[in-house]
Design a protein around this motif. Structure first.
Motif, PDB file in Angstrom:
ATOM      1  N   GLU A 173      38.486  52.734  49.598  1.00  0.00           N
ATOM      2  CA  GLU A 173      38.618  51.507  48.824  1.00  0.00           C
ATOM      3  C   GLU A 173      37.247  50.881  48.587  1.00  0.00           C
ATOM      4  OE1 GLU A 173      41.361  50.302  47.486  1.00  0.00           O
ATOM      5  OE2 GLU A 173      42.636  51.878  48.325  1.00  0.00           O
ATOM      6  N   THR A 186      31.493  38.889  41.258  1.00  0.00           N
ATOM      7  CA  THR A 186      32.354  39.730  42.082  1.00  0.00           C
ATOM      8  C   THR A 186      32.497  39.150  43.474  1.00  0.00           C
ATOM      9  OG1 THR A 186      30.461  41.113  42.704  1.00  0.00           O
ATOM     10  CG2 THR A 186      31.788  41.844  40.833  1.00  0.00           C
ATOM     11  N   GLY A 228      37.939  40.116  43.930  1.00  0.00           N
ATOM     12  CA  GLY A 228      37.681  41.016  42.820  1.00  0.00           C
ATOM     13  C   GLY A 228      36.663  40.451  41.847  1.00  0.00           C
ATOM     14  N   TYR A 279      40.858  35.738  38.071  1.00  0.00           N
ATOM     15  CA  TYR A 279      40.728  37.106  38.562  1.00  0.00           C
ATOM     16  C   TYR A 279      41.823  37.919  37.871  1.00  0.00           C
ATOM     17  CZ  TYR A 279      37.494  35.305  42.020  1.00  0.00           C
ATOM     18  OH  TYR A 279      36.422  34.720  42.630  1.00  0.00           O
ATOM     19  N   ASP A 294      42.323  41.033  37.327  1.00  0.00           N
ATOM     20  CA  ASP A 294      42.814  42.170  38.122  1.00  0.00           C
ATOM     21  C   ASP A 294      42.418  41.963  39.575  1.00  0.00           C
ATOM     22  OD1 ASP A 294      43.913  43.779  35.936  1.00  0.00           O
ATOM     23  OD2 ASP A 294      41.836  44.026  35.306  1.00  0.00           O
ATOM     24  N   ILE A 329      42.181  41.972  43.540  1.00  0.00           N
ATOM     25  CA  ILE A 329      42.454  43.035  44.493  1.00  0.00           C
ATOM     26  C   ILE A 329      43.657  42.662  45.357  1.00  0.00           C
ATOM     27  CG2 ILE A 329      40.060  43.794  44.476  1.00  0.00           C
ATOM     28  CD1 ILE A 329      39.610  42.368  47.067  1.00  0.00           C
TER      29      ILE A 329
END
Length: 282
Positions: A140, A209, A214, A231, A233, A235
């Motif tokens: 990851e 970031t 994310g 955000y 997408d 995490i």
């Protein structure tokens, strides 16, 4: 042993109280094993892979990951006769990282003359997060900087009313916000896009970031740059706020159940460590 004073949003800001008779020292660094497999990729190759990485927590800085030299492909490191002095760990040697025809100057370092109480750092190597292609815990990716094991994200659904306005005009209104609780920061209220007038948002080119949330996309609201973010997408640990929109109460009017929020310590995090400032050695 959580160390919240090491990464408060602003130096000297404490959310709680240490129950000790004497004042805490002005500087106190702390090392600990990461206890996770951490890998570094550069020019399409893995150049470090370790289950014994070490985290350095330094005052007011994000944690920095160090690798035992035995877990690093030392042939990719080229010393350039450049050294600096670290305030806690002494003389620091800087290296270029080379794989094939690709080279990045000042992208790795080692503390060659640490004080006796930190002698093990002489055998550890660190890499610039910005200079590398990527860092991974197992398979990851970890973005921005080494993840702090004491940093926590909790998202809760709520039915409280959040109203956002700018120059007297309502930008968003919702009774189904989600509140994100994050270590060392005030709660952040995220609203579903269906409850936001997106005609009043202008997307910016700025992206940041975060290893816990994310990649953030920012928006100008009215005359206020960076007054909203999302955000898109998020995490896994922050997935509950994916594609929701948050607003900065220090730039626009945000009311929670009719009460205006002020002076919220939100996205003003700790300073970057050496792993981000690879070009300057600061």
């Amino acid at each position: 042993m959580p160390l919240p004073w090491l990464h408060t949003p602003e130096p000297g800001v404490f959310r709680g109280k240490f129950l000790v008779p004497d004042r805490l020292p002005e500087r106190l660094s702390y090392r600990e094993p990461l206890r996770r497999r951490l890998r570094v990729r550069f020019a399409g190759e893995w150049i470090a892979d370790s289950e014994h990485a070490v985290l350095l927590h330094a005052p007011g800085r994000f944690p920095v990951a160090y690798f035992p030299a035995g877990d690093v492909r030392v042939e990719v490191l080229e010393f350039r006769q450049r050294t600096t002095v670290h305030p806690d760990l002494g003389r620091t040697a800087w290296y270029a990282v080379r794989v094939g025809d690709r080279v990045h100057e000042g992208a790795a370092w080692q503390h060659v003359r640490p004080p006796e109480h930190a002698a093990d750092f002489a055998n550890l190597v660190a890499f610039s997060w910005r200079a590398m292609d990527g860092f991974q815990e197992e398979d990851e990716p970890v973005t921005a900087h080494a993840a702090d094991p004491y940093h926590r994200i909790d998202v809760r659904g709520a039915s409280r009313e959040v109203v956002v306005s700018v120059d007297g005009r309502v930008v968003a209104k919702s009774r189904r916000p989600r509140v994100l609780y994050e270590s060392d920061r005030d709660p952040q209220w995220y609203l579903p896009r269906a409850d936001v007038d997106e005609t009043l948002l202008r997307q910016e080119s700025l992206r940041t970031t975060c290893p816990y949330k994310g990649v953030a996309t920012y928006y100008t609201v009215g005359r206020h740059a960076g007054a909203a973010w999302s955000y898109v997408d998020a995490i896994a640990e922050s997935a509950a706020v994916a594609d929701f929109v948050a607003f900065d109460p220090n730039k626009v009017v945000v009311q929670l159940d009719g009460k205006r929020l002020h002076d919220v310590l939100g996205r003003r995090g700790a300073k970057s460590g050496l792993d981000r400032a690879f070009a300057s050695g600061r």
